[in-house]
Every structure is written in structure tokens, then in C-alpha cells.
Design a protein around this motif. Structure first.
Motif, PDB file in Angstrom:
ATOM      1  N   ASN A  42      -6.530  -7.321  -1.126  1.00 12.64           N
ATOM      2  CA  ASN A  42      -5.356  -6.208  -1.335  1.00 12.64           C
ATOM      3  C   ASN A  42      -5.259  -5.422  -2.481  1.00 12.64           C
ATOM      4  OD1 ASN A  42      -4.205  -9.019   0.484  1.00 12.64           O
ATOM      5  ND2 ASN A  42      -2.771  -7.193   0.562  1.00 12.64           N
TER       6      ASN A  42
ATOM      7  N   ASP B 124       0.447 -18.255   1.829  1.00  7.40           N
ATOM      8  CA  ASP B 124       0.963 -17.050   2.203  1.00  7.40           C
ATOM      9  C   ASP B 124      -0.554 -16.039   1.101  1.00  7.40           C
ATOM     10  OD1 ASP B 124       2.955 -17.280   2.830  1.00  7.40           O
ATOM     11  OD2 ASP B 124       3.845 -18.448   1.429  1.00  7.40           O
ATOM     12  N   VAL B 125      -0.887 -16.479  -0.343  1.00  4.57           N
ATOM     13  CA  VAL B 125      -1.150 -15.820  -1.322  1.00  4.57           C
ATOM     14  C   VAL B 125      -3.459 -16.545  -1.341  1.00  4.57           C
ATOM     15  CG1 VAL B 125      -2.386 -14.728  -3.612  1.00  4.57           C
ATOM     16  CG2 VAL B 125       0.617 -14.415  -1.876  1.00  4.57           C
TER      17      VAL B 125
ATOM     18  N   GLY C  78      -5.692 -10.599   3.855  1.00  7.26           N
ATOM     19  CA  GLY C  78      -5.488  -9.130   3.493  1.00  7.26           C
ATOM     20  C   GLY C  78      -4.099  -8.884   4.258  1.00  7.26           C
ATOM     21  N   THR C  79      -3.243  -9.730   4.985  1.00  9.37           N
ATOM     22  CA  THR C  79      -2.382  -9.409   5.700  1.00  9.37           C
ATOM     23  C   THR C  79      -2.153 -10.538   6.215  1.00  9.37           C
ATOM     24  OG1 THR C  79      -3.568  -7.778   7.537  1.00  9.37           O
ATOM     25  CG2 THR C  79      -0.978  -8.022   7.911  1.00  9.37           C
TER      26      THR C  79
ATOM     27  N   LYS D 201      -2.443 -12.550   1.647  1.00  6.02           N
ATOM     28  CA  LYS D 201      -3.001 -11.824   0.634  1.00  6.02           C
ATOM     29  C   LYS D 201      -4.044 -12.778  -0.468  1.00  6.02           C
ATOM     30  CE  LYS D 201       1.461  -8.645   0.820  1.00  6.02           C
ATOM     31  NZ  LYS D 201       1.908  -9.529   1.686  1.00  6.02           N
TER      32      LYS D 201
ATOM     33  N   THR E 281      -5.832  -1.020  -6.742  1.00  3.37           N
ATOM     34  CA  THR E 281      -5.477  -1.068  -5.007  1.00  3.37           C
ATOM     35  C   THR E 281      -6.921  -0.879  -4.164  1.00  3.37           C
ATOM     36  OG1 THR E 281      -4.351   1.271  -5.513  1.00  3.37           O
ATOM     37  CG2 THR E 281      -2.803  -0.650  -6.129  1.00  3.37           C
ATOM     38  N   GLN E 282      -5.847  -0.752  -3.100  1.00  8.02           N
ATOM     39  CA  GLN E 282      -7.016  -0.330  -1.645  1.00  8.02           C
ATOM     40  C   GLN E 282      -7.385   0.606  -1.881  1.00  8.02           C
ATOM     41  OE1 GLN E 282      -4.441  -2.552   1.652  1.00  8.02           O
ATOM     42  NE2 GLN E 282      -5.962  -4.415   1.348  1.00  8.02           N
TER      43      GLN E 282
ATOM     44  N   GLU F  96       5.050  -7.543  -6.124  1.00  4.99           N
ATOM     45  CA  GLU F  96       4.444  -7.753  -4.759  1.00  4.99           C
ATOM     46  C   GLU F  96       5.751  -8.617  -3.668  1.00  4.99           C
ATOM     47  OE1 GLU F  96       2.664  -5.676  -2.854  1.00  4.99           O
ATOM     48  OE2 GLU F  96       2.791  -6.690  -1.224  1.00  4.99           O
ATOM     49  N   TYR F  97       6.046  -9.363  -4.417  1.00  6.41           N
ATOM     50  CA  TYR F  97       7.319 -10.262  -3.840  1.00  6.41           C
ATOM     51  C   TYR F  97       8.198 -10.654  -4.295  1.00  6.41           C
ATOM     52  CZ  TYR F  97       4.297 -12.573  -0.821  1.00  6.41           C
ATOM     53  OH  TYR F  97       2.562 -12.755  -0.091  1.00  6.41           O
TER      54      TYR F  97
END
Lengths: 327, 361
Positions: A276, A227-228, A252-253, A256, A314-315, A158-159
Motif C-alpha cells: 500500500n 489488518d496491517v 494490499g487489500t 494492508k 503511494t501506489q 488511513e484509519y
């Protein structure tokens, strides 16, 4: 007269207590006549989450299907209850003992008693921490370290290509339990390769919603930037989501969320974009357990470690799988 | 310090039963400030107050309620171990009712759920009260029955599952806001205030203390001890039930297994820290509220300053030991004596002081 009635009341209450304590333990010694049913004693951790309930149901249904007599005991998350249950299984001379240990350590004595009584022991879902691995025949369950790694892998991907510091908060499971230790270790192993990932706070949420919310609320105040969120199970993540929303942020936004388990409530939250990614931890291992018990009883060699099949959701996948999700 | 204590008003303040719990709470809060500079910052977010101190009050609200009931029970010389199970049963019943209702968000459903939970609480409290007051079972045994069996009952109600509900009016009780404040804080505050008024502005408090101090003498002077004792168990169960509604409403879910787990021990601790005697015959409502807040502040402190989960319990134990020692007049007198002995260095120190010093070092 009134004294007699009162005494009866007390007696009644005591009976309630006794039956509550002895649930699943009763039944006396197993029938050892010719062609007797296979008897499996199973000691469950408790009913602390939807995951656990699905696990219990799967085991009970599979036993019925396989024609195995199941002696089920709920430890209510206490090791002493579980030790008591295992001792009572030994006394009842069951054919196979299976259990999910509440915590990792402190099992040597009681497992040795089972070994001396020549009753094979199968561990399900959680492992024990013992130097003597002859104390159990097989361990059937998820690989929690692997689950932690999968969670870490998703984060790294993701990052990818970004160099900013990623502040992570972690909600650990019950202190000392195998899933908490291993999910923390697996996740830590993956993210330590990159210095930008920083776990800024890590506390136990006891695998419950209420604690997850309480701890997350404190994190949100103590940590200037998160952040997470990495939660060791879905219930804590669901509690934390409420805390995040109350803080005026979007789960989630803005933060995460990575969770583990894959229960239905979490899938619902995922389909709304609030979680997420969810690393699956499959509770439906009843059929595998009953097969294993039969093989062990028949004297067949079984692998020391059997892993359950698990994926990462995943979503989009969660939204698709939601209508058919059993638990 | 000695000069400050000689002024009459200072002596009055330090002699107050609430003084030392208040000092401990203040010290804990200030300790947090060192780690989190904006610990006391409160701002408006989404139209409600937001900050660590609000959190402490919010999550402390159920504990305050349970502790209030516990205070009165302990004042009569009893103890109620069943409150944790009552918390779980109340939450389970309410959520079960709401989840099965046709319209979970309607006021009627929510009031129905609250009614069922409170009525059951009265029943459970009466059972405890009858066992203790009429049958004469030791309170610790009588309430232990419900403590053990109650958790099973809660799990029966929820079927071992966590019942998730979506009901806005129900959410208000434990997780909602009113006048920008979490409703739970207002509710707990109101109950605390009413309890204080009822016990201190009427003779009720004195009667309770009298029964706790000497039940036989109380009966002989014409106090209906039996009815009074029975009633405090009903009150305790009612408080626990409202706390149970709060806990389940806060997370919009009923968890028969974990809701209110060990809250009876926290409540007893809160009552004791607040200066109520476990032997009965003396109680302090204000002290109990402070005690409950100390316990919740301790939890929040653990989360915010990041004490590793493995050592959390040890940390809490040390704070509790410190709190109990500070509150003991004997211990304070000894410390003060040692301090005084140290200052008068010219005078030959008595033997006892020297031993004390060695032990201290």
C-alpha cells in the motif's frame, strides 16, 4: 607425485580463501607523495539487499567520478569483519574512514584507535550508539526514526474516523541494528497515541525474503485477525506477500502492507496493488559522501548530522516512478 | 513409572534411540497447543493443505536434506561445514540460469538449471572428498575452505544482487504443491526414505559405521574406506544443492549472502540431537529427521508464541541444553536416583544424595 599434486591443490585452495578474506583490504599503504589522491576507506555492511547493492554502487561510482581512491571492504554482516577492516584502514593510513555499522554498539575501542591515528571517521546510513560523539566527525544518512514515523502517519491517516481495533503485525529487521530499533520506535511513537492500533505480533525477519516469508506464515496461523503488516524493509515485505497469497488472502487489500526502502521489486509489487505504501530510504548518497570526505580532509567544519532526502511513495506514484527506478 | 518400565515392550520403546528425540518433539508441539489452540488444525486452502504443522515440515524440508548428508559424513567420523555455501551456490546458479534464459517458464530451462546446480554440487563434493579421503586433510579444515570461499563464489554468481525470477515449474520444488502437499516435503521424505533403505537394507550403512569406528581396521579387512569417505561428501553436497534449490525456489529469488547461512550448524545440531555420535561409527537416519524437525519446531514456536527477538537465542539454547540432558543416560540415571532417594524418607539418606539435593535446589 600424487602427494605433490594434492599439496598444490591445497595450496591453491588456501590462496582462494586468503584472497576471499582480504578482498578490498590489499594494496598496501596509501601513496603519500605530493599531490596524492584522496584515499577513503569504506566498510560496507554486506550485500544483503537490493538497497545495499544500490548504496554500494552509488559510493563506488561517486568515488570514481570525484577522483577519490576508494578502498572498499565488505563486512558480510559481521561486526568483527568490520572492526578488522577499520583496523586495516588505520594501518594503511587512509585519509578518511567511512562505514555503515552492522550493529549500533561496540565501536568505542576501534573508533578511538582511528581518532588516535588522527583519521576522521564518517558514518553513513547507520548510526553508532556511543556516549563519546567526538569519535566521528559526521553522520550522513537517513533518519530511521523519521521513516518509522512516516509509516505510522500513513496508517493513522488511513484509519482516520474508524474506531475498530486495527491489528498490526511487525516484521523487524536484524535484531540490534539501528534501522530495526529506530523504525520500530518511530512507528510505535506515532501509533501509541490511538488505542485502536494494536501490534499483536512482532518478530525479526533478518531483513531477508526467506525469513520474512517464514515468519509471516507463522503469524498468519497464530493470529486470528491481521489488518496491517508493517515490514522494516522491502525484502521482508516481498517474502511476506508470498505467505499472504498462499494463505488465500489478498496482500494490499485483506492485509494492508506498509514497507520501508523503495527498491524496484517493491515498486513492481506496489504497481500490482500488493503493497500500500513504501517509505523511501534513499541509498544514493555517494556524491554527498565524497563531498563530505573532501571537506573533512580540507579541515572544514561539517554538520554532525546530515540527512538524505527521502519521500513516501503511494501506489500511483510507485507505478509512475517504476520505469526510471535505478535500484 | 518404575512399574511401567518393567514391562518388556515399554522397555523396548524407551530404549530405542528415537524415543527421547520423539518425546522432545512431542513436548514442543504440545507446548505450542497451550498458546495456539488450533495449532494442529489442518485444512484445505486453494487446493492444498494449510496449517502450522505443514509449515514446520515445509520449512524444515531443506534442513532435513542437509542433515541427511551431514549424518552420513559424521558417521564416517568427518564433518562437512561447507553445506551452507553449497546451498547458496546451487540456488544462485539455478536462478542465474533461469533469469538469463529466453523462456524462464519452460521445463527445459528449469531442468537445465537443476542440472547445472547438481553437477556443480558433485564437483564441490568431490573436491571435499579428495581433500579429506585422498590428501588426508582434517575434515573440519578441508570443508572450512569451501565454507568461506563458497559464499564469495555465490556472491560472484549473483553479482551481490538478489536475483528475482518468475518461473512456475521452478517454483514447484520449494514453494509448490503436489497432491495437496508442499512438494518440498515429499522430496525430502523421499530422499530420507531412500537413504534409510540404501544404508540399512544393504551393507552400506554398516560399512560407513565401520569406517567411522575404526578406519585402519576397516581398511585391513578390505573395505575401500577412501572411496566410501569420498562418496559421502559428494552425497552431502548433492543434498545441500537440492536444499539450495528448495530455498531459492520457495521465495523465487537467489540470495548469495543469506541463503543457507548457518544451516551447517543447524544440521550438525539436528544430527547430534538425533543420536548420531560425533565421533563417527554410529548413525540414525530417523533420529536426524526428528532432530531437524525439533529445530524447525523451535523456530516456529518462537514466532507463534511471540518470544521477543532479543531473547530468542537464549530460549533456543535452553531447549537444546534440555534436549541434550534428557538424552544423556547418565543424567537420567542421576535424576532417577534422586527421585528414588526422596521417596524412601524413612531410610537415612546417604551423604551424596544430600549434596545432590542442595545442588539441585
Amino acid at each position: 607425485m600424487s602427494k605433490k599434486a594434492a599439496a598444490a591443490l591445497v595450496a591453491g585452495a588456501m590462496v582462494t580463501v586468503l584472497t576471499a578474506c582480504g578482498s578490498g583490504g590489499g594494496g598496501g599503504s596509501a601513496d603519500k607523495g605530493p599531490g596524492h589522491k584522496l584515499v577513503v576507506g569504506f566498510s560496507q555492511v554486506g550485500a544483503e539487499s537490493g538497497w545495499r547493492t544500490a548504496n554500494t554502487k552509488s559510493i563506488q561510482e561517486s568515488a570514481k567520478k570525484a577522483g577519490i581512491e576508494l578502498k572498499f571492504s565488505d563486512a558480510q554482516q559481521k561486526q568483527e569483519n568490520q572492526i578488522k577492516a577499520i583496523r586495516s584502514f588505520i594501518q594503511q593510513k587512509v585519509d578518511v574512514i567511512a562505514f555503515s555499522p552492522v550493529v549500533e554498539s561496540g565501536w568505542d575501542t576501534v573508533l578511538k584507535e582511528a581518532k588516535d591515528a588522527k583519521i576522521p571517521v564518517i558514518l553513513t546510513d547507520r548510526a553508532v550508539d556511543s556516549k563519546d560523539d567526538s569519535l566521528y566527525v559526521s553522520f550522513l544518512g537517513s533518519d530511521f526514526v523519521e521513516e518509522g514515523k512516516k509509516a505510522g502517519d500513513w496508517l493513522v491517516k488511513e484509519y482516520q474516523g474508524k474506531s475498530d481495533v486495527v491489528n498490526i503485525v511487525e516484521l523487524q529487521g536484524t535484531t540490534g541494528s539501528a534501522p530495526a530499533n529506530d523504525r520500530k520506535a518511530g512507528f510505535g511513537d506515532v501509533i501509541k497515541a490511538d488505542a485502536k492500533f494494536k501490534v499483536v505480533a512482532s518478530q525479526t525477519g533478518d531483513f531477508t525474503r526467506a525469513k520474512g516469508k517464514e515468519v509471516m506464515q507463522a503469524f498468519l496461523k497464530a493470529q486470528p485477525k491481521i489488518d496491517v503488516l508493517y515490514a522494516h524493509n522491502d525484502d521482508m515485505a516481498l517474502g511476506a506477500i508470498q505467505a499472504i497469497e498462499e494463505a488465500g488472502k489478498k496482500p494490499g487489500t485483506d492485509i494492508k502492507i506498509i514497507s520501508v526502502d523503495g527498491v524496484k521489486d517493491a515498486f513492481t509489487a506496489m504497481s500490482q496493488g500488493k503493497i500500500n505504501v513504501d517509505v523511501e530510504c534513499n541509498p544514493i548518497l555517494g556524491d554527498q559522501l565524497m563531498d563530505l570526505a573532501k571537506k573533512v580532509k580540507a579541515g572544514e567544519q561539517v554538520p554532525k548530522r546530515i540527512k538524505t532526502e527521502e519521500g513516501v511513495f503511494t501506489q500511483d506514484q510507485a507505478a509512475a516512478a517504476l520505469p526510471t527506478r535505478q535500484y | 513409572m518404575t512399574t511401567a518400565l518393567t514391562t518388556p515392550w515399554a522397555r523396548a520403546v524407551t530404549r530405542s534411540r528415537l524415543f527421547w528425540p520423539a518425546v522432545v518433539l512431542a513436548a514442543l508441539l504440545l507446548g505450542n497447543l497451550a498458546f495456539t489452540p488450533d495449532f494442529f488444525a489442518i485444512h484445505l486452502k486453494n487446493g492444498h493443505l494449510y496449517g502450522s504443522s505443514i509449515d514446520i515440515l515445509h520449512f524444515g524440508a531443506p534442513l532435513i536434506l542437509v542433515s541427511l548428508g551431514m549424518t552420513l559424513v559424521i558417521a564416517t567420523g568427518g564433518i562437512d561445514l561447507s553445506v551452507g555455501s553449497t546451498v547458496a551456490i546451487a540456488g544462485a546458479l539455478a536462478c542465474q540460469h533461469i533469469s538469463e534464459a529466453a523462456d524462464p517458464a519452460s521445463l527445459g530451462t528449469v531442468f537445465g538449471a537443476i542440472g547445472i546446480a547438481l553437477a556443480t554440487a558433485v564437483l564441490l563434493g568431490t573436491a571435499n572428498g579428495v581433500l579429506v579421503a585422498r590428501v588426508g586433510v582434517q575434515p573440519i579444515i578441508a570443508t572450512l575452505i569451501l565454507m568461506v570461499a563458497g559464499r564469495g563464489v555465490a556472491q560472484l554468481i549473483t553479482d551481490g544482487q538478489i536475483i528475482t525470477i518468475t518461473s512456475e515449474p521452478y517454483k514447484l520444488i520449494g514453494g509448490g504443491y503436489w497432491l495437496a502437499m508442499p512438494f518440498a516435503i515429499l522430496l525430502s521424505g523421499l530422499v530420507a526414505l531412500l537413504t534409510a533403505l540404501l544404508t540399512r537394507s544393504t551393507a552400506l550403512g554398516m560399512l560407513l559405521e565401520s569406517v567411522g569406528g575404526n578406519p585402519v581396521a576397516s581398511r585391513l579387512v578390505g573395505i575401500r574406506a577412501m572411496r566410501l569417505v569420498g562418496l559421502v561428501y559428494v552425497f552431502s553436497a548433492l543434498c545441500a544443492a537440492v536444499a539450495g534449490l528448495m530455498v531459492s525456489s520457495n521465495v523465487s529469488a537467489a540470495d548469495g549472502n543469506n541463503a543457507g547461512l548457518w544451516i551447517e550448524l543447524d544440521a550438525i545440531l539436528a544430527v547430534v540431537i538425533g543420536g548420531t555420535s560425533l565421533n563417527g561409527g554410529r548413525f540414525s537416519i530417523g533420529g536426524t529427521v526428528l532432530g531437524a524437525l525439533i529445530i524447525q519446531t523451535l523456530s516456529t514456536t518462537v514466532y507463534t508464541i511471540g518470544i521477543p527477538p532479543e531473547t530468542t537465542l537464549v530460549f533456543k539454547a535452553f531447549v537444546v541444553i534440555a534436549v541434550c540432558l534428557i538424552q544423556s543416560p547418565n543424567f537420567r540415571a542421576k535424576v532417577a536416583k534422586r527421585g528414588a532417594g526422596r521417596h524412601s524418607g524413612a531410610r537415612p539418606a546417604p551423604a551424596t544424595t544430600t549434596t545432590n539435593r542442595e545442588v539441585g535446589a
